[in-house]
Design an enzyme around this catalytic site. Structure first.
Site, PDB file in Angstrom:
ATOM      1  N   GLU A 180      85.708  22.319  60.638  1.00  0.00           N
ATOM      2  CA  GLU A 180      84.306  21.494  61.028  1.00  0.00           C
ATOM      3  C   GLU A 180      84.006  21.349  62.382  1.00  0.00           C
ATOM      4  OE1 GLU A 180      82.363  21.345  58.858  1.00  0.00           O
ATOM      5  OE2 GLU A 180      83.792  21.614  56.877  1.00  0.00           O
ATOM      6  N   HIS A 204      82.277  24.564  63.819  1.00  0.00           N
ATOM      7  CA  HIS A 204      80.888  24.326  63.355  1.00  0.00           C
ATOM      8  C   HIS A 204      80.256  23.393  64.321  1.00  0.00           C
ATOM      9  CE1 HIS A 204      80.270  26.358  59.672  1.00  0.00           C
ATOM     10  NE2 HIS A 204      81.301  25.741  58.949  1.00  0.00           N
ATOM     11  N   GLU A 257      79.887  30.002  60.327  1.00  0.00           N
ATOM     12  CA  GLU A 257      81.198  30.396  59.766  1.00  0.00           C
ATOM     13  C   GLU A 257      82.112  30.942  60.633  1.00  0.00           C
ATOM     14  OE1 GLU A 257      83.712  28.923  56.798  1.00  0.00           O
ATOM     15  OE2 GLU A 257      81.705  28.216  57.313  1.00  0.00           O
TER      16      GLU A 257
END
Length: 492
Positions: A258, A261, A287
């Site tokens: 995460e 991202h 991604e």
């Protein structure tokens, strides 16, 4: 006096700000919202979507676009216009009633899915999922304008890609992935962590690792959720993670994933804040950042040498002999049901399964009533053993409950892009492993920021990867990386 471009951008910035508010409602629902607030929250989300849809379809946007004098605009201005025009064209094809109803139903569906997952009861979720699928089919038909409905859905996540192109890519990936999986699983299993690992210590270490990977906590935070995710852009980018008391890798690698991202969103050029260029260009490119952070960097032998000391300090005995054992454990290939816990060898096989099933749902080849059986049959064919319960099968992912049809294939596209970026990074930073072994991620994350992240939505997805690497993306670097890494780990 303002120009049409000035008016267009002012409108776009206000819309982007409201989209961030809507995103915060979603973050709250997944993290701290009281369970009893679900019905009210669905109405709030529907109301917000109604406001956003009205702004996205405002006739003035069409007027401003028509009145633009493009010869006075810079390349960045033209990129802003390209994205605004694309969004306007798509939004005006979807009725306001349908847009609000999708927001209302998917907000409610998310809670129903979570309860059904906890109870291992697909039948409790199926009627609500059928509502979602029906609404998304209607939306897809409106967006496709007579073309392929699934292709139209893909454009929300990976502009420019088609289902046929995915078929070709996945067809090239599948044989080598299956062969590698079978060869690895025929070898003795990797060692594993043993023991119970304090959850507070896991959180402290995950926060430290997030900082090592460049996550700016002054513009973010880390919370817990059932399904880890990243939310927001610019100056407020939040991530969630989860805890497994006997598996600290679960938390560490979901956090690193995460952070990939979040770093993309935090590192976009500040000049693009609250504009169409101010976010990641596509979910596939997004991604690519989470996967290269998690896998090629976070699961590398060099980085795990540094992590060995950190984990020993945090937890004491890990049940492993040395750094090499930790590397083998972090990259162990084993039987399992859960996509988010899958190793690099098998992960994309999970994505291929989901992509094929959701395409079949959207095209009406199957219905929701057929989905659990279809999932279980396909899983056993691909992985060689049967699904034991719905939470390990058709109920494990949140995506369909919130209407994200077309999203799943971007995970494999991201892996393909990450393979290309990793190859280019290794050439640009030949002493990368020395830095990773010292817990110094800056050379890698700085390269990714400068080559890719800071540009936000400036270029189209394939052009973004090509500009960063100097080559058009293909699946070959990913496959070569996997075969080399796991061939060495398992003595193939």
């Amino acid at each position: 006096m303002t120009t049409p471009f000035d008016d267009l951008m002012a409108h776009a910035r206000e819309t982007a700000a409201l989209e961030q508010v809507a995103g915060r409602l979603g973050w709250d629902q997944e993290t701290v919202m009281p369970r009893g607030a679900a019905a009210q929250r669905s109405e709030e989300m529907a109301a917000m979507e109604g406001v956003l849809h009205a702004r996205r379809t405002d006739p003035r946007v069409g007027d401003w676009l028509a009145a633009l004098e493009t010869d006075t605009l810079t390349a960045e201005d033209l990129a802003q216009v390209r994205l605004i025009r694309r969004a306007f064209d798509r939004a005006t094809r979807v009725p306001a009633r349908l847009s609000a109803e999708i927001a209302r139903v998917t907000s409610r569906a998310q809670g129903i899915w979570a309860e059904a997952r906890a109870a291992d009861d697909f039948d409790a979720f199926a009627p609500t999922l059928a509502e979602v699928v029906s609404l998304k089919r209607e939306e897809g038909a409106a967006l496709s304008n007579g073309g392929d409905v699934y292709d139209a859905m893909l454009q929300d996540y990976e502009p420019g890609i088609t289902g046929n192109e995915l078929d070709a890519l996945f067809g090239r990936l599948r044989p080598r992935l299956v062969a590698l999986r079978e060869a690895v699983l025929a070898r003795p299993p990797a060692p594993a962590l043993t023991g119970v690992f304090d959850e507070a210590a896991q959180m402290r270490l995950s926060r430290k690792v997030a900082g090592v990977f460049g996550y700016d906590m002054k513009r973010g935070r880390v919370d817990k959720a059932v399904h880890p995710f990243s939310s927001g852009s610019g100056q407020d980018v939040r991530i969630t993670t989860r805890t497994a008391p006997t598996d600290p890798f679960n938390r560490l690698y979901s956090t690193i994933h995460e952070v990939g991202h979040a770093a993309y969103e935090q590192n976009v050029d500040p000049r693009y804040l609250l504009t169409p260029l101010g976010s990641g260009v596509s979910m596939g490119v997004h991604e690519s950042q989470s996967r290269i952070y998690e896998n090629q960097l976070g699961r590398s032998r060099a980085f795990l040498g540094w992590l060995w000391s950190e984990m020993r300090d945090a937890f004491g005995d890990l049940g492993l002999a040395d750094e090499d054992s930790l590397y083998a454990a972090a990259n162990g290939v084993h039987r399992g049901y859960i996509r988010t816990e899958a190793d690099e060898v098998q992960y994309n096989l999970h994505i291929l399964l989901r992509t094929d099933l959701e395409r079949a749902l959207i095209s009406r080849e199957i219905e929701v009533s057929d989905l659990e059986e279809a999932w279980n049959r396909r899983f056993e064919a691909d992985f060689g053993y049967a699904v034991d319960r719905p939470s390990n099968g058709v109920l494990q992912d949140v995506h369909w409950s919130v209407g994200l049809f077309g999203y799943f294939p971007t995970y494999t596209l991201g892996n393909v892009y990450a393979g290309c970026l990793h190859g280019a990074l290794r050439k640009a930073v030949p002493d990368l492993d020395a830095h990773l072994a010292a817990g110094d991620l800056a050379p890698a994350t700085d390269w990714l920021r400068d080559k890719l992240q800071r540009h936000g939505g400036l270029r189209e997805p394939l052009d973004t990867i090509a500009a960063a690497t100097g080559e058009a993306p293909t699946e070959e670097p990913l496959l070569a990386y996997l075969e080399t890494k796991f061939g060495a780990l398992y003595g193939l």
